[in-house]
Design a protein around this motif. Structure first.
Motif, PDB file in Angstrom:
ATOM      1  N   TRP A 203       0.811  -1.224   0.000  1.00  0.00           N
ATOM      2  CA  TRP A 203       0.000   0.000   0.000  1.00  0.00           C
ATOM      3  C   TRP A 203       0.841   1.269   0.000  1.00  0.00           C
ATOM      4  N   ARG A 210      -1.204   3.537  -5.534  1.00  0.00           N
ATOM      5  CA  ARG A 210      -2.315   2.613  -5.247  1.00  0.00           C
ATOM      6  C   ARG A 210      -3.214   2.457  -6.470  1.00  0.00           C
ATOM      7  N   ILE A 229      -3.758  -6.688  -0.113  1.00  0.00           N
ATOM      8  CA  ILE A 229      -3.084  -5.409   0.105  1.00  0.00           C
ATOM      9  C   ILE A 229      -2.511  -5.383   1.517  1.00  0.00           C
ATOM     10  N   ASN A 230      -1.238  -5.034   1.635  1.00  0.00           N
ATOM     11  CA  ASN A 230      -0.600  -4.911   2.946  1.00  0.00           C
ATOM     12  C   ASN A 230       0.116  -3.571   3.042  1.00  0.00           C
ATOM     13  N   PRO A 231       0.217  -3.027   4.254  1.00  0.00           N
ATOM     14  CA  PRO A 231       0.946  -1.771   4.431  1.00  0.00           C
ATOM     15  C   PRO A 231       2.442  -1.973   4.160  1.00  0.00           C
TER      16      PRO A 231
ATOM     17  N   LYS B 225      -2.171  -5.015   9.034  1.00  0.00           N
ATOM     18  CA  LYS B 225      -3.531  -5.183   8.509  1.00  0.00           C
ATOM     19  C   LYS B 225      -3.411  -5.636   7.067  1.00  0.00           C
ATOM     20  N   MET B 227      -5.811  -6.497   3.462  1.00  0.00           N
ATOM     21  CA  MET B 227      -7.130  -6.401   2.815  1.00  0.00           C
ATOM     22  C   MET B 227      -7.193  -7.409   1.685  1.00  0.00           C
TER      23      MET B 227
END
Lengths: 256, 256
Positions: A203, A210, A229-231, B225, B227
């Motif tokens: 992300w 994005r 999706i991951n940070p 986190k 998604m």
């Protein structure tokens, strides 16, 4: 496919080979469970830019495919990478990749860099097809379509046109790439792909936005596709995604 | 916590109970492995709108937690749901939910519907806390913070404020929800949450936009986190996500 060296550790055999493709000698590795006999699912691993066929993440994935799934795995050095360039060139490329990432992160430079090798993507596609042909002659691989492709970043850059053209690939994992200006053919190839896909994205990827990542996920023609999706930045894919990848292979390629 | 009935099948025991909370009698179910003794991780399952504590997806998840992980699982009927309303009301609510989904899909109506129960979210939070208190008195659950919360759609609507306030929750799975006008408190609660999260989202959800879903994922305060985006509508979460959920619990709550 000329085998040059063989090494077995922790129940996994790694065989290094060279294959002549279009005048080039392509270096590669085949991993399989020690003593394996007969056909089994095969995973093709496309390494990232400035990396190579035995990079840490490639080797770790190949070992887990053999140990946990009983699969065979192939990796080759992409054009202009690994044993296909001098150590000095490889080192310079790694430095350049790091510097480009750093500058992109600071907003000082556009993230996209042209490949040092003209026509690298087409070359990579032809080499993957030839290596797959040759590997399927081996007893431990076999001729079938229980073949998966994995490649993120440059592995998606080259993997998308390959998978779009190769009917033996049953499912694929891509990621860390997007829709870029000047790469219209890549997006069109993505639209041609209809097989089950996983797409992993960071992300805060300093090399793409994005929206670019979401646009590539949207472009894929598959109805069975999932985006994780991951940070974090480009090289920060969390370790738990490796478990997602194993589960994905098992779901789509079955037991060895 | 008054137990009313018990049933064992396929190695899993289900115990139905009632708990008095703030003048209401809250109906719930506790599942655990047959003959289980001593503390183990606990999963709280928050059902969706117009659903109930024994809806098919809730029951299936609880059984797999017991069979595959050895965990205990709790589900309760949310305010105005399940055994807390007449069959006629439950049926009317299900019909209304279907109709709202149909109209939203055709763009004929705004997707957000006010709850029939005033203050339902605050009520749901208080009930979850009381049920968790009571369950932790049981030998088969135990007092600890190896507790996960799962809830999508209305289960996220009520789960986010609950998890934000409840320090015993170690990790959570949310989804099928977004940032909505008029639900500012919900977004603020999401920002307070710092535990590991999984967020599952349907890319063609007729009840919310992609941007609304991404905005809620972005709002969560967690650094760990992930998604998962899949194609399809609100009720179309693919079966393979159930495996992701089991892997997520195992990763964060460990072995029973």
């Amino acid at each position: 496919m000329q085998f040059l060296a063989e090494n077995t550790a922790d129940g996994v055999t790694r065989r290094e080979f060279r294959l002549e493709v279009g005048g080039d000698s392509v270096p590669g590795c085949l991993w399989h469970p020690q003593g394996a006999v007969g056909p089994r699912p095969l995973i093709l691993l496309g390494h990232g830019g400035s990396q190579h066929k035995k990079a840490a993440n490639i080797t770790a994935a190949a070992i887990s495919h053999a140990q946990e799934l009983g699969y065979a795995t192939l990796a080759i050095d992409a054009p202009g990478h690994g044993d296909r360039v001098s150590r000095e060139q490889a080192k310079a490329d790694q430095d350049a990749a790091r510097e480009a990432g750093r500058r992109a992160q600071q907003g000082q430079a556009p993230p996209a860099r042209p490949s040092r090798i003209p026509g690298a993507a087409a070359k990579a596609v032809a080499e993957w097809r030839a290596v797959l042909d040759a590997a399927q002659q081996l007893d431990v691989v076999g001729r079938h379509d229980r073949v998966g492709y994995w490649g993120v970043s440059m592995g998606t850059r080259f993997g998308v046109p390959f998978v779009a053209q190769e009917p033996r690939i049953a499912c694929a994992i891509f990621g860390l790439f997007g829709v870029f200006p000047g790469l219209e053919d890549h997006r069109l190839a993505a639209e041609q792909i209809k097989i089950p896909l996983m797409f992993v994205f960071q992300w805060e990827d300093e090399l793409m936005s994005r929206d670019q990542g979401l646009a590539l996920f949207n472009a894929f023609g598959s109805t069975d596709k999932t985006m994780h999706i991951n940070p974090g930045g480009h090289v920060g894919v969390p370790a738990h995604e490796r478990d997602s990848w194993l589960a994905f292979w098992k779901r789509h390629l079955g037991e060895a």
